[in-house]
Design a protein around this motif. Structure first.
Motif, PDB file in Angstrom:
ATOM      1  N   LYS A 104     -53.308  78.711  52.263  1.00  0.00           N
ATOM      2  CA  LYS A 104     -53.394  77.591  51.322  1.00  0.00           C
ATOM      3  C   LYS A 104     -54.815  77.314  50.852  1.00  0.00           C
ATOM      4  N   HIS A 105     -55.822  77.608  51.685  1.00  0.00           N
ATOM      5  CA  HIS A 105     -57.181  77.243  51.302  1.00  0.00           C
ATOM      6  C   HIS A 105     -57.714  78.074  50.126  1.00  0.00           C
ATOM      7  N   GLN A 158     -50.010  69.011  49.299  1.00  0.00           N
ATOM      8  CA  GLN A 158     -49.450  70.082  50.116  1.00  0.00           C
ATOM      9  C   GLN A 158     -50.538  70.914  50.812  1.00  0.00           C
ATOM     10  N   GLY A 159     -51.812  70.547  50.566  1.00  0.00           N
ATOM     11  CA  GLY A 159     -52.903  71.249  51.246  1.00  0.00           C
ATOM     12  C   GLY A 159     -53.494  72.397  50.478  1.00  0.00           C
ATOM     13  N   TYR A 160     -53.067  72.574  49.200  1.00  0.00           N
ATOM     14  CA  TYR A 160     -53.605  73.672  48.402  1.00  0.00           C
ATOM     15  C   TYR A 160     -55.106  73.460  48.179  1.00  0.00           C
ATOM     16  N   GLY A 161     -55.891  74.467  48.478  1.00  0.00           N
ATOM     17  CA  GLY A 161     -57.332  74.419  48.246  1.00  0.00           C
ATOM     18  C   GLY A 161     -58.124  73.700  49.307  1.00  0.00           C
ATOM     19  N   ASN A 180     -60.936  83.763  55.815  1.00  0.00           N
ATOM     20  CA  ASN A 180     -59.790  84.685  55.855  1.00  0.00           C
ATOM     21  C   ASN A 180     -59.055  84.630  54.517  1.00  0.00           C
ATOM     22  N   TYR A 181     -58.774  85.786  53.959  1.00  0.00           N
ATOM     23  CA  TYR A 181     -58.065  85.862  52.679  1.00  0.00           C
ATOM     24  C   TYR A 181     -56.694  86.534  52.804  1.00  0.00           C
ATOM     25  N   PHE A 182     -56.293  86.859  54.013  1.00  0.00           N
ATOM     26  CA  PHE A 182     -54.971  87.431  54.258  1.00  0.00           C
ATOM     27  C   PHE A 182     -53.972  86.328  54.587  1.00  0.00           C
ATOM     28  N   PRO A 183     -52.672  86.621  54.522  1.00  0.00           N
ATOM     29  CA  PRO A 183     -51.678  85.607  54.884  1.00  0.00           C
ATOM     30  C   PRO A 183     -51.918  85.063  56.288  1.00  0.00           C
TER      31      PRO A 183
END
Length: 436
Positions: free
Chosen positions: A364-365, A377-380, A397-400
């Motif tokens: 989400k970040h 919803q926590g996006y960003g 981290n840029y992976f799921p």
């Protein structure tokens, strides 16, 4: 009227009126030149004949290496009636007649070796038509093809026949054949030693072509042996065997690509020239050369792709033959460039990983939040802007979420990828530092 399905020349024809290739047709398998691996006592055919059990066969090889002759001699050695047809001229009614005759012969205690020339030209239904007659013993099928059976023949037919590969005749084999021809003609060819070598080269591994050339030379009335130049003036060089859509196309393409991968510019230019001489479209070669830059040089030399694209563009502007020089220059550059398939391997590994985890959302970040609901919803939330981080690297981290971090790209210690490897190692240290 001669039998439509047996093309043997009548033995009553005067020897002098028969073509030299027919007069020199071997009378026994031991006389066949150039196929010792198959015909030796411990070879596939030698072992079959010794056991008295001849199975159906597919003879795969270039023109003029003895496929028809071997089939005929196998029939003689196995006491089978030899019947020959060509897939080019034979239709379904003709095949039905062949099978009916073979059945009658079998009911009378005889057997049939059916030789099918150019068998790859039969369609799937016609090929399937052979199967029941092979299985019940009505015929022993011997098919001849110059094309790769794996691509051209049905799996069902291949499962019931053994594929044997006949080899192209070497200059030594062709010299033996030339000596037999001189013995049959009762005179030596009027050629100087270098011209004799030239006529063997003109045959290009094809025994039948050599005998046709010899027959022409033997008919000339000359006062002294001919030089290579004089021979060339009287004979046209035989075109190299090359089918732009067939097996030879793929073989030479493979040879070209592997020569570049093996860093051999001389071999690469040779196969490039062979393909051009055979009539290959230079645009196909331009595309293939560019693919080599992407697949085998990669980031070890980032210039390689640009050079290939420029060479392709030069060809399009100049055309043949000048534009082909630009392609040759790109080819030589690729052969001498540092090699790496690290990105190619990483790409394939990433695709495989994506197929396994294709429904996992990004963390989400790193998602944008243009609406209030998405922010709720926590996006960003928690996103670190790398430009504001020390060293311009956040290490996030840029992976799921929950996915173990994979390593796809592993640069090699060659060319520019040495520098990229240093960068990857530096970022890995920073990442460990940020996350500790």
């Amino acid at each position: 009227m001669p039998d439509l399905f047996d093309t043997a020349v009548s033995s009553s024809a005067p020897a002098a009126s028969r073509p030299l290739a027919d007069r020199l047709r071997p009378a026994a398998l031991s006389e066949v030149i150039g196929q010792d691996k198959l015909l030796a006592p411990d070879g596939p055919l030698g072992a079959m004949l010794a056991s008295g059990s001849l199975s159906s066969l597919i003879l795969w090889g270039p023109p003029g290496v003895g496929k028809t002759t071997i089939a005929r001699l196998l029939a003689d050695a196995s006491d089978l009636t030899f019947v020959q047809i060509s897939a080019i001229f034979t239709g379904v009614p003709d095949l039905r007649k062949v099978f009916d005759t073979a059945k009658l012969r079998r009911s009378q205690g005889g057997g049939t070796l059916l030789f099918v020339d150019e068998i790859h030209r039969f369609n799937k239904a016609q090929q399937d038509g052979f199967l029941p007659h092979m299985e019940d013993g009505t015929i022993v099928l011997v098919g001849a093809t110059t094309e790769n059976p794996s691509f051209e023949l049905n799996a069902a037919l291949l499962s019931r026949a053994q594929v044997l590969v006949l080899e192209r005749l070497t200059p030594a084999h062709l010299e033996r054949l030339a000596q037999r021809a001189e013995k049959e003609l009762a005179r030596a060819l009027p050629l100087r030693p270098e011209a004799r070598e030239a006529i063997l080269e003109m045959a290009d591994g094809d025994g039948r072509a050599l005998l046709n050339l010899i027959e022409q030379v033997a008919a000339w009335k000359v006062d002294k042996p001919l030089s290579t130049e004089a021979l060339g003036q009287r004979l046209m060089r035989r075109a190299a065997k090359y089918d732009k859509s067939g097996d030879e196309h793929y073989n030479l393409t493979s040879a070209l690509h592997k020569s570049v991968r093996g860093s051999d510019p001389d071999a690469a230019l040779y196969w490039f020239a062979r393909m051009l001489e055979g009539g290959e479209d230079p645009r196909f070669l331009a595309r293939r050369i560019t693919r080599m830059a992407v697949e085998d040089i990669g980031l070890a030399d980032p210039q390689a792709q640009t050079i290939c694209l420029h060479a392709w563009e030069v060809y399009e502007r100049l055309g043949s033959p000048e534009g082909e020089l630009a392609l040759a220059e790109a080819l030589a550059y690729l052969a001498l460039a540092p090699k790496s398939n690290a990105v190619y391997a990483a790409y394939k590994a990433a695709r495989a990983s994506a197929r396994k985890t294709g429904s996992e959302p990004p963390p989400k970040h790193i998602l944008n939040a243009p609406t209030g609901l998405m922010k709720d919803q926590g996006y960003g939330a928690g996103y670190a802007y790398d430009h504001d981080a020390e060293d311009g690297f956040s290490g996030q981290n840029y992976f799921p979420e929950g996915m173990k971090r994979p390593v796809f790209y592993q640069p090699v210690e060659r060319g520019f990828e040495r520098e990229l490897k240093k960068r990857i190692e530096w970022f890995a240290k920073l990442r460990n530092k940020r996350q500790s």
